[in-house]
Design a protein around this motif. Structure first.
Motif, PDB file in Angstrom:
ATOM      1  N   SER A   9       0.845  -1.191   0.000  1.00 46.07           N
ATOM      2  CA  SER A   9       0.000   0.000   0.000  1.00 46.07           C
ATOM      3  C   SER A   9       0.882   1.242   0.000  1.00 46.07           C
ATOM      4  CB  SER A   9      -0.938   0.006   1.221  1.00 46.07           C
ATOM      5  OG  SER A   9      -1.942  -0.978   1.084  1.00 46.07           O
ATOM      6  N   ASP A  10       0.277   2.396  -0.278  1.00 46.12           N
ATOM      7  CA  ASP A  10       1.035   3.643  -0.384  1.00 46.12           C
ATOM      8  C   ASP A  10       1.322   4.249   0.984  1.00 46.12           C
ATOM      9  OD1 ASP A  10       0.807   3.475  -3.174  1.00 46.12           O
ATOM     10  OD2 ASP A  10      -1.133   4.505  -3.137  1.00 46.12           O
ATOM     11  N   PHE A  11       2.395   5.049   1.040  1.00 43.11           N
ATOM     12  CA  PHE A  11       2.670   5.877   2.220  1.00 43.11           C
ATOM     13  C   PHE A  11       3.348   7.155   1.752  1.00 43.11           C
ATOM     14  CE2 PHE A  11       6.933   4.274   1.717  1.00 43.11           C
ATOM     15  CZ  PHE A  11       7.758   5.263   2.251  1.00 43.11           C
ATOM     16  N   GLU A  12       3.318   8.177   2.593  1.00 42.32           N
ATOM     17  CA  GLU A  12       4.022   9.422   2.305  1.00 42.32           C
ATOM     18  C   GLU A  12       4.352  10.148   3.599  1.00 42.32           C
ATOM     19  OE1 GLU A  12       1.560  11.898  -0.074  1.00 42.32           O
ATOM     20  OE2 GLU A  12       0.039  12.225   1.468  1.00 42.32           O
ATOM     21  N   TYR A  13       5.524  10.784   3.607  1.00 40.99           N
ATOM     22  CA  TYR A  13       5.953  11.640   4.712  1.00 40.99           C
ATOM     23  C   TYR A  13       6.447  12.965   4.139  1.00 40.99           C
ATOM     24  CZ  TYR A  13       6.028   7.651   7.964  1.00 40.99           C
ATOM     25  OH  TYR A  13       5.681   6.588   8.754  1.00 40.99           O
ATOM     26  N   GLU A  14       6.352  14.020   4.932  1.00 41.85           N
ATOM     27  CA  GLU A  14       6.817  15.333   4.485  1.00 41.85           C
ATOM     28  C   GLU A  14       7.455  16.084   5.641  1.00 41.85           C
ATOM     29  OE1 GLU A  14       5.040  18.619   1.531  1.00 41.85           O
ATOM     30  OE2 GLU A  14       3.928  18.467   3.405  1.00 41.85           O
ATOM     31  N   HIS A  15       8.559  16.758   5.327  1.00 45.10           N
ATOM     32  CA  HIS A  15       9.273  17.579   6.308  1.00 45.10           C
ATOM     33  C   HIS A  15       9.505  18.944   5.683  1.00 45.10           C
ATOM     34  CE1 HIS A  15      12.229  18.799   9.342  1.00 45.10           C
ATOM     35  NE2 HIS A  15      13.038  19.145   8.352  1.00 45.10           N
ATOM     36  N   LYS A  16       9.077  20.005   6.357  1.00 47.67           N
ATOM     37  CA  LYS A  16       9.236  21.359   5.831  1.00 47.67           C
ATOM     38  C   LYS A  16      10.301  22.111   6.625  1.00 47.67           C
ATOM     39  CE  LYS A  16       4.571  21.884   3.948  1.00 47.67           C
ATOM     40  NZ  LYS A  16       3.320  22.695   3.948  1.00 47.67           N
ATOM     41  N   THR A  17      11.170  22.823   5.880  1.00 47.92           N
ATOM     42  CA  THR A  17      12.199  23.645   6.508  1.00 47.92           C
ATOM     43  C   THR A  17      11.855  25.105   6.304  1.00 47.92           C
ATOM     44  OG1 THR A  17      13.538  23.643   4.500  1.00 47.92           O
ATOM     45  CG2 THR A  17      13.966  21.892   6.107  1.00 47.92           C
ATOM     46  N   GLU A  18      12.375  25.950   7.188  1.00 50.60           N
ATOM     47  CA  GLU A  18      12.133  27.381   7.077  1.00 50.60           C
ATOM     48  C   GLU A  18      13.145  27.990   6.117  1.00 50.60           C
ATOM     49  OE1 GLU A  18      12.187  29.152  10.883  1.00 50.60           O
ATOM     50  OE2 GLU A  18      10.472  28.024  11.662  1.00 50.60           O
ATOM     51  N   SER A  19      12.648  28.598   5.035  1.00 44.48           N
ATOM     52  CA  SER A  19      13.536  29.240   4.074  1.00 44.48           C
ATOM     53  C   SER A  19      14.126  30.508   4.661  1.00 44.48           C
ATOM     54  CB  SER A  19      12.770  29.574   2.790  1.00 44.48           C
ATOM     55  OG  SER A  19      12.225  28.409   2.225  1.00 44.48           O
ATOM     56  N   SER A  20      15.282  30.901   4.164  1.00 47.59           N
ATOM     57  CA  SER A  20      15.935  32.111   4.654  1.00 47.59           C
ATOM     58  C   SER A  20      15.091  33.329   4.308  1.00 47.59           C
ATOM     59  CB  SER A  20      17.328  32.237   4.020  1.00 47.59           C
ATOM     60  OG  SER A  20      17.908  33.465   4.373  1.00 47.59           O
ATOM     61  N   SER A  21      14.887  34.216   5.270  1.00 47.54           N
ATOM     62  CA  SER A  21      14.087  35.426   5.049  1.00 47.54           C
ATOM     63  C   SER A  21      14.847  36.458   4.232  1.00 47.54           C
ATOM     64  CB  SER A  21      13.661  36.030   6.394  1.00 47.54           C
ATOM     65  OG  SER A  21      14.809  36.341   7.174  1.00 47.54           O
TER      66      SER A  21
ATOM     67  N   PHE B 221      -0.374   6.589   5.763  1.00 52.99           N
ATOM     68  CA  PHE B 221      -0.263   5.374   4.972  1.00 52.99           C
ATOM     69  C   PHE B 221      -1.661   4.804   4.781  1.00 52.99           C
ATOM     70  CE2 PHE B 221       0.129   4.130   9.388  1.00 52.99           C
ATOM     71  CZ  PHE B 221      -0.608   2.964   9.503  1.00 52.99           C
ATOM     72  N   THR B 222      -1.835   4.022   3.725  1.00 52.84           N
ATOM     73  CA  THR B 222      -3.144   3.445   3.445  1.00 52.84           C
ATOM     74  C   THR B 222      -3.172   1.981   3.832  1.00 52.84           C
ATOM     75  OG1 THR B 222      -2.555   2.917   1.159  1.00 52.84           O
ATOM     76  CG2 THR B 222      -3.604   5.046   1.565  1.00 52.84           C
ATOM     77  N   ILE B 223      -4.353   1.531   4.216  1.00 53.96           N
ATOM     78  CA  ILE B 223      -4.595   0.122   4.535  1.00 53.96           C
ATOM     79  C   ILE B 223      -5.512  -0.440   3.453  1.00 53.96           C
ATOM     80  CG2 ILE B 223      -5.544  -1.495   6.218  1.00 53.96           C
ATOM     81  CD1 ILE B 223      -5.087   0.652   8.338  1.00 53.96           C
ATOM     82  N   ASN B 224      -5.121  -1.545   2.861  1.00 53.92           N
ATOM     83  CA  ASN B 224      -5.930  -2.181   1.829  1.00 53.92           C
ATOM     84  C   ASN B 224      -6.528  -3.459   2.404  1.00 53.92           C
ATOM     85  OD1 ASN B 224      -7.133  -3.055  -0.475  1.00 53.92           O
ATOM     86  ND2 ASN B 224      -5.252  -3.346  -1.648  1.00 53.92           N
TER      87      ASN B 224
END
Length: 347
Positions: free
Chosen positions: A85-97, A117-120
């Motif tokens: 089954s599918d899964f996804e993770y995301e991590h966001k960083t702070e861009s320089s101002s 994540f998905t369960i089938n």
């Protein structure tokens, strides 16, 4: 030449060509960090997630497939058999101002990831959300990265191990903790009658808990032969405390479950140890339809304790792995079970 070797060489040249041409005979002692060996991949039997880590602006995303073993993913990378089954993770960083100063993000970025994540189950897919999944990347002795971390979802807390290759292919494993049972003292020659054990202690929180009623019904079959059905129905949640605090499940933190064991009509024992079949429901995100997870051959063993009711021991497995069972059955048929998912044995 590595950066460390280059830095050491530059430092040595500077000492030799410094003012006065003084040469330092005593070498400086600098601590050297030993890189760990690569984490060994586990071929089967452990929840495995495999995908790619990519950067999209200030976000880093991991997408791929998960299954109950790396072997299943490698054998069917396009998931034609439907065992992944599918899964996804995301991590966001702070861009320089400051636009004149480019952002200097470290790759790969350790930190907190969110995703799902998905369960089938029987063709019905359900998304399970995950928050605060911590991933830590450590460069190993082979030039790529080991992955360590931890997380939690509706099935419990877990630790993470794995690798990130130089091609940015990430392979990680979820290791759900198991209850560590204390060894009991026993004589090689047990006396007759056998000594009854003390009641199993109930775990108030933090472990998958199932609580309900065990009843015995006699049913007449099509051929007019009679058989007994031992049935358990109730609610499960991520802790006994959640069930006790909300027995009517008004908050929606619990879900229903059921187990059943059939025996011939001549069997009068109660409770009856043996293999039980059943299922439990899992909530869908954002109030969607619930998914039923089937379970077969769940072994339950009932043993009378010193207080006159029964301890419960057993084992089972589902899409999240193998687990052991502990719990109690009271005199009025109230059963409380705990699932302890197996943890990886470290070398």
């Amino acid at each position: 030449m590595s950066e460390l070797q280059s830095a050491e060489k530059d430092g040595a040249t500077a000492d030799a060509n410094g003012e006065g041409g003084n040469k330092v005979d005593t070498p400086s002692i600098q601590p050297q960090m030993t890189k760990p060996p690569p984490t060994k991949l586990i071929p089967s039997g452990v929840v495995c997630l495999r995908g790619n880590l990519v950067q999209e602006g200030a976000a880093y995303k991991i997408t791929g497939l998960w299954s109950m073993g790396l072997d299943k993913i490698l054998a069917d990378p396009e998931n034609k058999l439907g065992l992944c089954s599918d899964f996804e993770y995301e991590h966001k960083t702070e861009s320089s101002s400051d636009e004149t100063t480019p952002a200097t993000a470290t790759f790969p970025p350790s930190g907190t990831y969110v995703g799902s994540f998905t369960i089938n189950n029987a063709g019905v897919k359900t998304k399970v959300e995950e928050q605060d999944v911590l991933l830590n990347f450590v460069e190993n002795s082979e030039g790529f990265y080991n992955v360590e971390g931890k997380g939690s979802n509706s099935f419990g807390k877990y630790t993470i191990s794995g690798t990130l290759s130089t091609e940015r292919v990430i392979t990680i494993y979820r290791h759900y903790p198991a209850l560590v049972a204390q060894p009991t003292k026993s004589n090689k020659k047990e006396s007759v009658p056998q000594v009854k054990p003390p009641p199993t202690k109930l775990i108030p929180t933090g472990v998958v808990c199932l609580r309900g009623k065990l009843v015995k019904n006699t049913v007449e079959g099509i051929s007019l032969d009679k058989y007994c059905v031992h049935k358990i129905t109730g609610m499960w949640s991520m802790g006994l405390d959640k069930i006790l605090a909300d027995p009517d499940n008004t908050k929606g933190e619990c879900n229903s479950f059921e187990y059943e064991h059939k025996a011939s009509g001549g069997v009068t024992a109660f409770p009856l140890s043996g293999k039980y079949n059943g299922s439990f429901l899992v909530n869908a995100p954002h109030g969607g339809a619930k998914t039923k997870i089937e379970e077969k051959n769940v072994m339950l063993k009932f043993r009378e304790n010193t207080e006159g009711f029964h301890n419960v021991e057993g084992k089972g497995s589902n899409v999240w792995g193998k687990y052991s069972i502990t719990g109690t059955l009271t005199k009025d048929g109230e059963i409380t079970l705990f699932r302890h998912y197996q943890a990886l044995k470290t070398q």
